[in-house]
Motif scaffolding. Sequence first.
Motif, mmCIF file in Angstrom:
data_model
loop_
_atom_site.group_PDB
_atom_site.id
_atom_site.type_symbol
_atom_site.label_atom_id
_atom_site.label_comp_id
_atom_site.label_asym_id
_atom_site.label_seq_id
_atom_site.Cartn_x
_atom_site.Cartn_y
_atom_site.Cartn_z
ATOM 1 N N TYR A 32 4.066 2.282 -7.747
ATOM 2 C CA TYR A 32 3.436 1.782 -8.956
ATOM 3 C C TYR A 32 2.113 2.523 -9.155
ATOM 4 C CZ TYR A 32 6.413 -2.303 -9.747
ATOM 5 O OH TYR A 32 7.462 -3.130 -10.038
ATOM 6 N N HIS A 34 -1.601 2.054 -10.372
ATOM 7 C CA HIS A 34 -2.609 1.020 -10.626
ATOM 8 C C HIS A 34 -3.910 1.680 -11.047
ATOM 9 C CE1 HIS A 34 -0.868 -2.738 -8.674
ATOM 10 N NE2 HIS A 34 0.041 -1.825 -8.423
ATOM 11 N N HIS A 49 -1.566 -1.928 -14.435
ATOM 12 C CA HIS A 49 -0.642 -1.175 -13.600
ATOM 13 C C HIS A 49 0.689 -1.027 -14.324
ATOM 14 C CE1 HIS A 49 0.875 -5.196 -12.372
ATOM 15 N NE2 HIS A 49 1.993 -4.571 -12.112
ATOM 16 N N ARG A 91 0.675 2.572 -5.449
ATOM 17 C CA ARG A 91 1.057 1.525 -4.503
ATOM 18 C C ARG A 91 2.584 1.471 -4.424
ATOM 19 N NH1 ARG A 91 -1.806 -3.897 -4.576
ATOM 20 N NH2 ARG A 91 -1.842 -3.470 -2.359
ATOM 21 N N ASP A 92 3.075 1.639 -3.216
ATOM 22 C CA ASP A 92 4.515 1.641 -2.991
ATOM 23 C C ASP A 92 5.056 0.216 -3.099
ATOM 24 O OD1 ASP A 92 7.109 1.819 -2.052
ATOM 25 O OD2 ASP A 92 6.602 3.181 -0.419
ATOM 26 N N ARG A 93 6.045 0.009 -3.937
ATOM 27 C CA ARG A 93 6.569 -1.351 -4.118
ATOM 28 C C ARG A 93 7.349 -1.829 -2.905
ATOM 29 N NH1 ARG A 93 11.217 -0.728 -8.759
ATOM 30 N NH2 ARG A 93 12.698 0.546 -7.607
ATOM 31 N N TYR A 95 6.176 -1.344 0.207
ATOM 32 C CA TYR A 95 5.296 -1.252 1.374
ATOM 33 C C TYR A 95 5.386 -2.488 2.254
ATOM 34 C CZ TYR A 95 1.880 -3.776 -1.546
ATOM 35 O OH TYR A 95 1.233 -4.649 -2.380
ATOM 36 N N GLY A 96 5.091 -2.196 3.513
ATOM 37 C CA GLY A 96 5.053 -3.279 4.482
ATOM 38 C C GLY A 96 3.653 -3.797 4.646
ATOM 39 N N SER A 98 1.365 -3.199 6.591
ATOM 40 C CA SER A 98 0.269 -2.304 6.960
ATOM 41 C C SER A 98 -0.234 -1.495 5.780
ATOM 42 C CB SER A 98 0.727 -1.348 8.051
ATOM 43 O OG SER A 98 1.781 -0.534 7.557
ATOM 44 N N GLN A 99 0.364 -1.655 4.630
ATOM 45 C CA GLN A 99 -0.014 -0.790 3.514
ATOM 46 C C GLN A 99 -0.453 -1.589 2.302
ATOM 47 O OE1 GLN A 99 3.009 2.204 2.777
ATOM 48 N NE2 GLN A 99 3.709 2.005 4.882
ATOM 49 N N GLY A 100 -0.902 -2.789 2.507
ATOM 50 C CA GLY A 100 -1.293 -3.597 1.364
ATOM 51 C C GLY A 100 -2.653 -3.239 0.815
ATOM 52 N N ASN A 101 -3.445 -2.489 1.633
ATOM 53 C CA ASN A 101 -4.781 -2.180 1.166
ATOM 54 C C ASN A 101 -4.737 -1.126 0.067
ATOM 55 O OD1 ASN A 101 -4.084 -0.622 3.794
ATOM 56 N ND2 ASN A 101 -5.506 0.729 2.714
ATOM 57 N N LEU A 102 -5.792 -1.084 -0.717
ATOM 58 C CA LEU A 102 -5.937 -0.064 -1.744
ATOM 59 C C LEU A 102 -6.586 1.172 -1.130
ATOM 60 C CD1 LEU A 102 -7.283 -2.357 -4.593
ATOM 61 C CD2 LEU A 102 -4.989 -1.407 -4.390
ATOM 62 N N PHE A 104 -8.719 4.206 -2.203
ATOM 63 C CA PHE A 104 -9.541 4.687 -3.308
ATOM 64 C C PHE A 104 -9.882 6.154 -3.116
ATOM 65 C CE2 PHE A 104 -10.698 0.816 -5.584
ATOM 66 C CZ PHE A 104 -10.433 -0.170 -4.655
ATOM 67 N N TYR B 33 -9.007 -8.842 2.284
ATOM 68 C CA TYR B 33 -9.228 -7.453 2.684
ATOM 69 C C TYR B 33 -10.739 -7.197 2.735
ATOM 70 C CZ TYR B 33 -4.396 -6.893 0.970
ATOM 71 O OH TYR B 33 -3.049 -7.013 0.748
ATOM 72 N N TYR B 35 -13.585 -4.035 2.700
ATOM 73 C CA TYR B 35 -13.807 -2.630 2.389
ATOM 74 C C TYR B 35 -15.287 -2.301 2.589
ATOM 75 C CZ TYR B 35 -9.297 -2.736 -0.107
ATOM 76 O OH TYR B 35 -7.969 -2.864 -0.447
ATOM 77 N N ARG B 55 -3.400 -8.325 9.803
ATOM 78 C CA ARG B 55 -2.190 -7.643 9.374
ATOM 79 C C ARG B 55 -2.313 -6.131 9.436
ATOM 80 N NH1 ARG B 55 2.047 -10.925 9.320
ATOM 81 N NH2 ARG B 55 3.075 -9.119 8.357
ATOM 82 N N ALA B 56 -3.482 -5.616 9.228
ATOM 83 C CA ALA B 56 -3.638 -4.163 9.239
ATOM 84 C C ALA B 56 -5.099 -3.807 9.465
ATOM 85 C CB ALA B 56 -3.168 -3.561 7.914
ATOM 86 N N ALA B 98 1.132 -8.467 1.751
ATOM 87 C CA ALA B 98 1.390 -7.118 1.264
ATOM 88 C C ALA B 98 2.884 -6.839 1.199
ATOM 89 C CB ALA B 98 0.693 -6.105 2.149
ATOM 90 N N SER B 99 3.590 -7.093 2.273
ATOM 91 C CA SER B 99 5.023 -6.824 2.241
ATOM 92 C C SER B 99 5.700 -7.838 1.338
ATOM 93 C CB SER B 99 5.607 -6.919 3.651
ATOM 94 O OG SER B 99 5.383 -8.194 4.190
ATOM 95 N N GLY B 102 5.854 -6.017 -3.638
ATOM 96 C CA GLY B 102 6.449 -5.103 -4.590
ATOM 97 C C GLY B 102 5.487 -4.174 -5.271
ATOM 98 N N GLY B 103 4.325 -3.960 -4.679
ATOM 99 C CA GLY B 103 3.386 -3.007 -5.271
ATOM 100 C C GLY B 103 2.684 -3.532 -6.485
ATOM 101 N N GLN B 107 -5.624 -7.208 -6.448
ATOM 102 C CA GLN B 107 -6.706 -7.612 -5.552
ATOM 103 C C GLN B 107 -7.933 -7.942 -6.384
ATOM 104 O OE1 GLN B 107 -7.362 -5.110 -2.118
ATOM 105 N NE2 GLN B 107 -5.179 -5.036 -1.628
#
Lengths: 114, 118
Positions: A32, A34, A49, A91-93, A95-96, A98-102, A104, B33, B35, B55-56, B98-99, B102-103, B107
């Motif tokens: 996606y 954003h 987005h 942002r990959d739809r 994602y797991g 570990s990839q929820g962060n943005l 920048f 989150y 930053y 989570r990460a 996050a998982s 779907g993107g 936030q």
Amino acid sequence: DAKTTQPNSMESNEEEPVHLPCNHSTISGTDYIHWYRQLPSQGPEYVIHGLTSNVNNRMASLAIAEDRKSSTLILHRATLRDAAVYYCILRDRNYGGSQGNLIFGKGTKLSVKP
Amino acid sequence: DSGVTQTPKHLITATGQRVTLRCSPRSGDLSVYWYQQSLDQGLQFLIHYYNGEERAKGNILERFSAQQFPDLHSELNLSSLELGDSALYFCASSVTLASGAGGTDTQYFGPGTRLTVL
């Protein structure tokens, strides 16, 4: 992660439309697009987005190229309040956790002249 | 107003000290989150918590730690502070994990805490 490329800065006149470009030539089919913006002395805020089709909301429009390798954020009538740094983020739809962060990049600093 | 609150707004401290930054997410948001934004590094992801669990991790130093409490507020602890830790620290919240989002999840960022280490 797929990368985006944006101009460092752009200028606009108040009440004129602004087209902010973003290149993402390595975009995957599940990414996606954003946009967030950061006004001076504030935290980033979500703008819009989209995935494949053009999108409109009260803040802006998002035009996505047919091959999805680029997109353009459109502010229809820039105001002084729209002066900010605009970030284009993929942002990959799928994602797991570990990839929820943005992620920048440097974004585009938009200046609006009265 | 994003609905995310951060305290304090400003923090000035000395090298070697320890500070705690606090974040209250939007009502109903389970993800928090953190930053860091510095002049030379831009906005960098530090850590993500979902419903009390880590989570990460991103570019978070070992001197930094965080936790999310049962009421979902989160704290970022920075210890043995160095001059280079001076930065803006933002937290953001979102409703989803996050998982599976779907993107598309959005936030919402707080106003940030400006940390100055002297």
